[in-house]
Design a protein around this motif. Structure first.
Motif, PDB file in Angstrom:
ATOM      1  N   GLU A  60       4.820  48.499 -22.688  1.00 35.98           N
ATOM      2  CA  GLU A  60       5.291  49.751 -23.002  1.00 35.98           C
ATOM      3  C   GLU A  60       6.090  49.836 -21.740  1.00 35.98           C
ATOM      4  O   GLU A  60       7.478  50.664 -22.111  1.00 35.98           O
ATOM      5  N   LYS A  63       9.566  48.711 -23.395  1.00 36.83           N
ATOM      6  CA  LYS A  63      10.901  49.662 -24.882  1.00 36.83           C
ATOM      7  C   LYS A  63      10.481  50.376 -24.314  1.00 36.83           C
ATOM      8  O   LYS A  63      11.863  50.670 -24.496  1.00 36.83           O
ATOM      9  N   ARG A  64      10.755  50.936 -22.709  1.00 36.33           N
ATOM     10  CA  ARG A  64      11.116  52.222 -21.657  1.00 36.33           C
ATOM     11  C   ARG A  64      12.487  51.062 -21.396  1.00 36.33           C
ATOM     12  O   ARG A  64      13.150  51.896 -20.073  1.00 36.33           O
ATOM     13  N   SER A 213      -2.620  57.347 -23.492  1.00 32.09           N
ATOM     14  CA  SER A 213      -1.127  57.734 -23.555  1.00 32.09           C
ATOM     15  C   SER A 213      -0.667  59.203 -22.796  1.00 32.09           C
ATOM     16  O   SER A 213       0.256  58.679 -22.758  1.00 32.09           O
ATOM     17  N   TRP A 216       1.786  56.454 -21.562  1.00 32.89           N
ATOM     18  CA  TRP A 216       3.057  56.084 -21.638  1.00 32.89           C
ATOM     19  C   TRP A 216       3.485  57.780 -21.436  1.00 32.89           C
ATOM     20  O   TRP A 216       5.469  57.784 -21.521  1.00 32.89           O
ATOM     21  N   GLU A 217       2.960  58.983 -22.087  1.00 31.13           N
ATOM     22  CA  GLU A 217       4.040  60.107 -21.985  1.00 31.13           C
ATOM     23  C   GLU A 217       5.082  59.859 -20.357  1.00 31.13           C
ATOM     24  O   GLU A 217       5.729  60.689 -20.231  1.00 31.13           O
ATOM     25  N   LEU A 219       6.015  57.400 -18.805  1.00 31.07           N
ATOM     26  CA  LEU A 219       6.635  56.584 -18.731  1.00 31.07           C
ATOM     27  C   LEU A 219       7.919  57.482 -19.447  1.00 31.07           C
ATOM     28  O   LEU A 219       9.036  56.876 -19.200  1.00 31.07           O
ATOM     29  N   ASP A 220       7.861  58.066 -20.158  1.00 31.64           N
ATOM     30  CA  ASP A 220       8.733  58.609 -20.957  1.00 31.64           C
ATOM     31  C   ASP A 220       9.014  59.989 -20.091  1.00 31.64           C
ATOM     32  O   ASP A 220      10.846  59.777 -20.556  1.00 31.64           O
TER      33      ASP A 220
END
Length: 323
Positions: A60, A63-64, A213, A216-217, A219-220
């Motif tokens: 994860e 990905k970023r 989640s 992950w949000e 990190l976005d």
């Protein structure tokens, strides 16, 4: 970082500074607080070497475009999937290290140092150092205290031959909410601080997320702010800060620009991070930078010239073309 200003009265007048700003008639020179002059920094650290750190957390982050610091205990790593809580294997850790993640020391068996002598603490640290070096091929240069327990004596012991140890952190796990993450980012950017996130479990284990989640949000959101936030491993940020605070710059004017000579006192075998130089100068249209014979990529952002440099590689020559 303190800022001092000096006026240069004659050409080739040299000024020394320690993490400070130099002023001349039309320019200022200093080392950026964080890489690429970002507003703040974040390091994501993961404790205990859980198996899902390699299968969930690391992918994860990747990905970023991020990399994390994974604090492991060699005793549990060697148990792997047979441990009470499945752990990453040495093979998985080698792959993660190859992908740019930091694999570092969380003691050999995660014993509470309250119950150990100082000599036993030293053994826990050194045994884990040796296991990580033997299996990963890189000696750990950071340390994370089991249970976050430390005394001045333990900190002194653990800090030997390291760029830093984790002495402060914010827990991101079961207590996480969108509001808590948002406040953390807002505070970091307002104060220009280095935030160290501490995570254990993602889906299981100590302090696991109630809803992964959310992470992950978060990190976005950080990715969307990457022009302001530097996400680096614990080692990278700790080393940068120490080097930044140690460096002295000797600056002189030339006909075409500046000559900057960086001087460092820290151990160059241990502190290996490139630093970001900032030159504030109005009206620059083009800039050319060389350190020794090596050209350094530089870019102009508003009234700032930015470039990364090797603090041990000697003189930097900067030439300007004005608009």
């Amino acid at each position: 970082m303190k800022t001092l200003s000096f006026f240069i009265l004659v050409s080739f007048f040299c000024i020394f500074c320690t993490g400070t700003t130099l002023s001349a008639a039309d320019w200022k020179v200093y080392v950026a607080k964080y890489r690429q002059d970002k507003t703040c920094a974040i390091s994501y650290t993961f404790d205990d070497g859980l198996a899902e750190h390699s299968t969930v957390a690391a992918p994860e982050l990747e990905k970023r475009g991020f990399r994390g610091t994974f604090w492991i205990c060699g005793y549990y790593t060697e148990q792997g999937a047979s441990s009470k809580l499945p752990r990453m294997t040495w093979g998985e850790l080698r792959k993660m290290a190859k992908n740019g993640h930091e694999i570092s020391n969380h003691s050999w068996t995660h014993k509470n140092a309250k119950r150990l002598t100082l000599e036993q603490v030293k053994t826990e640290i050194e045994k884990n150092d040796s296991a990580i070096f033997a299996n990963i091929g890189a000696m750990p240069v950071t340390y994370c205290y089991p249970y976050n327990y430390k005394t001045d004596e333990i900190v002194e012991l653990a800090s030997k031959n390291r760029v830093g140890t984790r002495t402060r952190q914010i827990s991101i796990g079961s207590k996480s909410t969108p509001q808590r993450f948002a406040k953390w980012l807002d505070d970091l950017m307002k104060k220009g601080e280095w935030g160290v996130g501490m995570t254990h479990g993602i889906n299981y284990g100590y302090d696991a997320f109630k809803e992964p989640s959310l992470f992950w949000e978060h990190l976005d959101k950080v990715k969307s702010l990457e022009d302001k936030i530097w996400v680096g491993t614990f080692r990278e940020v700790a080393a940068y800060i120490r080097e930044r605070d140690d460096i002295r710059l000797k600056v002189s004017e030339t006909k075409k620009g500046l000559t900057i000579t960086p001087e460092m006192t820290v151990d160059k075998k241990l502190f290996t991070e490139p630093l970001t130089m900032v030159i504030e100068c109005k009206g620059v249209g083009e800039v050319f930078v060389k350190q020794g014979r090596k050209p350094l990529p530089a870019h102009i952002s508003g009234e700032k010239v930015l470039f990364d440099f090797n603090p041990y590689a000697g003189k930097i020559k900067v030439s300007f073309k004005y608009k």
